[in-house]
Design an enzyme around this catalytic site. Structure first.
Site, PDB file in Angstrom:
ATOM      1  N   LYS A 171      -8.101  12.390  13.741  1.00 15.14           N
ATOM      2  CA  LYS A 171      -9.408  12.773  13.178  1.00 15.14           C
ATOM      3  C   LYS A 171     -10.405  11.708  13.622  1.00 15.14           C
ATOM      4  CE  LYS A 171     -12.352  12.518  10.379  1.00 15.14           C
ATOM      5  NZ  LYS A 171     -13.783  12.276  10.694  1.00 15.14           N
ATOM      6  N   GLU A 246      -6.706  -0.928   8.848  1.00 19.14           N
ATOM      7  CA  GLU A 246      -7.507  -1.985   9.479  1.00 19.14           C
ATOM      8  C   GLU A 246      -8.925  -1.827   8.928  1.00 19.14           C
ATOM      9  OE1 GLU A 246      -9.946  -3.782  11.110  1.00 19.14           O
ATOM     10  OE2 GLU A 246      -9.679  -2.710  13.012  1.00 19.14           O
ATOM     11  N   CYS A 280     -15.082  -4.738  14.126  1.00 23.15           N
ATOM     12  CA  CYS A 280     -14.380  -5.263  12.951  1.00 23.15           C
ATOM     13  C   CYS A 280     -14.062  -6.736  13.135  1.00 23.15           C
ATOM     14  CB  CYS A 280     -13.124  -4.458  12.682  1.00 23.15           C
ATOM     15  SG  CYS A 280     -12.170  -4.116  14.152  1.00 23.15           S
ATOM     16  N   GLU A 379     -19.200  -7.942   4.951  1.00 24.85           N
ATOM     17  CA  GLU A 379     -19.258  -7.448   6.324  1.00 24.85           C
ATOM     18  C   GLU A 379     -20.550  -6.644   6.494  1.00 24.85           C
ATOM     19  OE1 GLU A 379     -16.522  -4.243   7.674  1.00 24.85           O
ATOM     20  OE2 GLU A 379     -16.107  -5.564   9.355  1.00 24.85           O
TER      21      GLU A 379
END
Ligand code: NAP
Ligand code: MG
Length: 477
Positions: A171, A246, A280, A379
């Protein structure tokens, strides 16, 4: 209008619904993809199961590896086209997109070559018994990937799954499904049997949620936000399905007073502006020993001020960010830090002829950032770098480990003992010493500690994650 790829066939959503595909460079919709949901996920999981029971499941490891190798070659043969698709879909600079396509090919090359080198074991046991430990595929593997590196992410998670003989359902992010769909065509032409890879396009909360919760999957790999990662893990837990997560990071660049500044500065700037900070593993915290803080940070500021932002075709340091929500999110971090009085040390420049309707943000270097500020802990997922001073080695380690995340870190010092001590004390899945590898290193096991997630991707360890063992015990007298 694009179609989904299920069981070797191209399909629209059953109800005909679609999602517009928008170019981040100018905000214009230029394509449509199907808005698949539970129905399409059902079909894709069934197609993957059928592939395991069919020709794909009967292939030997060597032949699987050869197919993956042919896919790698085919991707490289279509590098220009795939890079164009990726650049238009994500807004990233054309040469970055081109590199992403090479990495996609490299994943298939690496895991294709590894497919028949994963061996079992024999285990000494009771006299009269023969024990063998087999490595087997998990079965139907589900892969939910984000929009920041669509082609690389596909390679990272799907290539090892196929190498181990699983059948995959992917997906992609609703914002960036185009390279995956073109990849499926290319891989099929290169010999990938039907049903080995199935792609369901759609929204995360529809297709993604249906996939993570599907009772027919045996594994789920997710890369993206903490919030959704938790939902995916909860969904997988209901069927006792293993997951690899992750979930991003707030990775520190730890710079000591004996740093080789000429080497470090360009790498540090690149590690946060690469992919407009939507990485990331972005090096988003610059921790600098107080004795050199102002001098070193001013060198970083000089380089940072040269960062230029533009369209894919301009091929500069940075493109736009992915979508209006991401643009608002990054801008909010910048505005709130300014409002809180955190000094701006440098800004990059958005090219004057970048379309006003594109999703651009100005790369910004802040410092000194208070340790408890959002910029020091959260983040941002944008080209925003937070500089913070530290006093000594112990303080550096405390500060480096002082967020919820633990994905990457870098240590910069010419002192070999300190390099080792700090690298070992920092909690992260990868630590770079006098270098940095945001996103790189197909060969290098990768993944998080703490809230950055769990499980390992890349390298040979990914093959362990994507397989299981069976212990055979035979009495032979
Ligand atoms: P996200 O919502 O976590 O999306 C990641 C993937 O999960 C996409 O394929 C998404 O599909 C899918 N998804 C969304 N909701 C789902 C659900 N309920 N069940 C199953 N799958 C679902 O991330 P985002 O909204 O794109 O970005 C938000 C923030 O996440 C960013 O600002 C950044 O901080 C972080 N992020 C981290 C990474 C990373 O590499 N670690 C990557 C991207 C984003 P749709 O895209 O179709 O919704
Ligand atoms: Mg797009």
């Amino acid at each position: 209008m694009k179609q989904m790829f299920i069981g070797g066939r191209w399909l629209a959503a059953q109800d005909g619904r679609t999602i517009p595909v928008v170019s981040p460079a100018d905000g214009e919709a230029f394509e449509q993809i199907p808005r698949g949901g539970a129905h399409e996920v059902d079909r894709a999981v069934a197609a993957a199961r059928a592939a395991l029971d069919g020709p794909w499941g009967r292939l030997g490891a060597t032949e699987r590896g050869r197919i993956l190798g042919r896919i790698a070659d085919a991707v490289l043969a279509h590098e220009d086209e795939l890079a164009r698709i990726e650049a238009q879909d994500t807004g990233k600079p054309t040469s970055t997109a081109r590199n992403d396509i090479r990495v996609l090919a490299r994943y298939f090359e690496f895991y294709g070559a590894a497919a028949d080198k994963v061996h079992g074991q024999t285990i000494p046991f009771l006299p009269g018994h023969q024990v063998s430990l087999l490595r087997e595929p998990l079965g139907v593997t589900a892969h939910i990937i984000p929009w920041n590196y669509p082609a690389q992410m596909l390679g990272r998670t799907v290539a090892p799954a196929l190498a181990m003989g699983n059948a995959a359902v992917l997906k992609p992010a609703e914002d960036t499904s185009l390279s995956a769909l073109r990849f499926a065509e290319i891989a099929t032409a290169a010999g990938l049997p039907e049903g080995a890879l199935n792609i369901v396009t759609g929204l995360g909360e529809e297709a993604g949620a249906a996939l993570a919760a599907h009772p027919g999957i045996d594994f789920v790999s997710f890369t993206g936000s903490n919030e959704v990662g938790t939902l995916v893990q909860q969904a997988a837990a209901r069927h006792a399905v293993k997951c690899v997560l992750e979930l991003g990071g707030k990775s520190p660049q730890i710079v000591f007073d004996d740093v080789d500044a000429a080497r470090a500065v360009p790498i540090i700037v690149r590690a946060i502006v690469q992919n407009a900070g939507q990485t990331c593993t972005a090096g988003s915290r610059l921790l600098v020993q107080r004795s050199i803080h102002d001098r070193f940070v001013s060198l970083v500021a000089e380089a940072f001020a040269r960062v230029r932002v533009g369209t894919p075709a301009m091929d500069l340091d940075c493109g736009p960010v992915m979508n209006p929500a991401q643009q608002r999110r990054v801008q909010r971090y910048i505005d709130e830090a300014r409002a809180a009085g955190i000094p701006v040390l440098a800004e990059g420049r958005i090219e004057a002829d970048a379309p006003r309707t594109g999703f651009y943000v100005k790369p910004t270097l802040f410092g000194p950032v208070p340790r408890d500020a959002a910029l020091a802990r959260e983040e941002v997922f944008g080209p925003v770098l937070a500089a913070l001073p530290f006093d000594d080695e112990a303080d550096a380690i405390r500060l480096a480990n002082g967020t919820d995340y633990g994905l990457l870190a870098a240590v910069w010092t010419e002192n070999a003992g300190r390099l080792q001590r700090v690298a070992k004390a920092v909690r992260a899945g990868q630590v770079f010493m006098n270098c940095y590898g945001a996103g790189g290193g197909v060969e290098l096991p990768f993944g998080g500690t703490k809230r950055s997630g769990h499980g390992r991707e890349k390298g040979l360890l990914a093959l362990e994650e994507l397989s299981t063992t069976k212990t055979l015990v035979q009495f032979h007298g």
